[in-house]
Design an enzyme around this catalytic site. Structure first.
Site, PDB file in Angstrom:
ATOM      1  N   HIS A 188       0.770  -1.177   0.119  1.00 45.00           N
ATOM      2  CA  HIS A 188      -0.003  -0.080   0.129  1.00 45.00           C
ATOM      3  C   HIS A 188       1.101   1.250   0.087  1.00 45.00           C
ATOM      4  CE1 HIS A 188      -3.586  -3.231   1.325  1.00 45.00           C
ATOM      5  NE2 HIS A 188      -4.289  -1.799   1.405  1.00 45.00           N
ATOM      6  N   HIS A 216       0.891  -3.865   9.441  1.00 48.71           N
ATOM      7  CA  HIS A 216       2.681  -4.084   9.354  1.00 48.71           C
ATOM      8  C   HIS A 216       3.120  -3.505   9.993  1.00 48.71           C
ATOM      9  CE1 HIS A 216       2.725  -4.690   4.848  1.00 48.71           C
ATOM     10  NE2 HIS A 216       1.364  -4.041   4.466  1.00 48.71           N
TER      11      HIS A 216
END
Length: 302
Positions: free
Chosen positions: A205, A254
């Site tokens: 992303h 993450h």
């Protein structure tokens, strides 16, 4: 060349290196690229100020003479993709060096623990919606809409090529990083659903947001004469990419080191794509207006 102090005749094209006056219809196609895309403020994109830059520009100019400006753009993007892949390989060694328990990754767990204490259902829902906008559906949609609009408005394939290159390059770097590193994501118990199961490094992303939003901002800045407008576009792109990065850490999808790596890799790929475009512009001016129109040497002032 018009005499000093006289205005150009109505309908005559602007001289090389100048832009149409404000209020006139923007030029399209390669004419628009030659007149409007070769300079950002006082920075001339076809002037290469370092020795390495001049060497690269000379090679690009000769390549343009042989295969043409667009082929030069595609070839330099292909070379850039190879460099980007090498950066991904280099990231493996760097990442291994900084992510042991006593290294930089020591901030990963403490930061996630701190985030767990400030989460709330309402904020979680808002940030999930935002990060979805920068995900596998939202970011490609933004890219496609922008390349269609800019391609049609400017009557040029260049925005299409650059945005596609930014997107595909970021995807390839993400896949390469995930395969080569294979790092586990934070525990599902610490993540906000919907959960993700692919490898954690790098944050795709973040990488794609930096590359795609960055190249869109670059293309928009090329046609803005106002310094304030250019600054606003750049700030908006940087802030948006940073918010995407922060959202990935907040949601527990993450580790923070994965996001930092994704941001840096995305910035590196963006720089390569912009360099390829500068080489294209250099080759375009050289072919259309002669070698003297795209000098590699920087200007000197008295």
């Amino acid at each position: 060349m018009h005499a000093h102090g006289t205005a150009p005749e109505p309908g005559s094209p602007p001289e090389p290196g100048t832009r149409p006056e404000q209020g006139t219809a923007p030029e399209r196609g390669t004419a628009g690229e030659r007149r409007q895309d070769t300079q950002i403020g006082d920075v001339e994109l076809v002037r290469w100020r370092t020795r390495l830059g001049r060497m690269i520009a000379a090679v690009g100019a000769r390549l343009g003479d042989i295969v043409g400006p667009y082929a030069t753009l595609l070839l330099t993007l292909a070379i850039g993709a190879a460099i980007a892949f090498a950066l991904s390989l280099g990231a493996v060694g760097v990442y291994d060096a900084v992510t042991d328990e006593d290294g930089v990754a020591g901030i990963d767990r403490p930061l996630l623990d701190a985030i767990l204490t400030i989460r709330s259902p309402g904020v979680d829902a808002v940030i999930t919606g935002f990060t979805d906008l920068a995900g596998t559906v939202g970011m490609p949609l933004i890219a496609v809409l922008t390349l269609v609009v800019l391609g049609l408005r400017r009557r040029s394939w260049t925005p299409v090529v650059l945005i596609v290159a930014a997107g595909l390059g970021s995807l390839l770097m993400t896949v390469a990083g995930k395969v080569l590193i294979g790092r586990d994501r934070p525990p599902i118990t610490d993540a906000v659903p919907p959960y993700e199961v692919s490898a954690s490094f790098p944050s795709g992303h973040t990488l794609s947001a930096v590359a795609i939003l960055g190249i869109i901002a670059y293309l928009l800045v090329l046609r803005r004469r106002s310094a304030w407008a250019r600054a606003l576009i750049i700030v908006a792109a940087v802030v948006a990419s940073l918010l995407v990065a922060a959202s990935r850490v907040y949601l527990g999808h993450h580790w923070v080191t994965d996001v930092v790596a994704g941001w840096l890799l995305g910035a590196a790929w963006l720089a390569l794509v912009i360099t390829a475009h500068r080489l294209y512009l250099t080759a375009r001016l050289r072919r259309d207006e002669g070698p003297q129109a795209a000098p590699a040497e920087p200007r000197t002032t008295a």
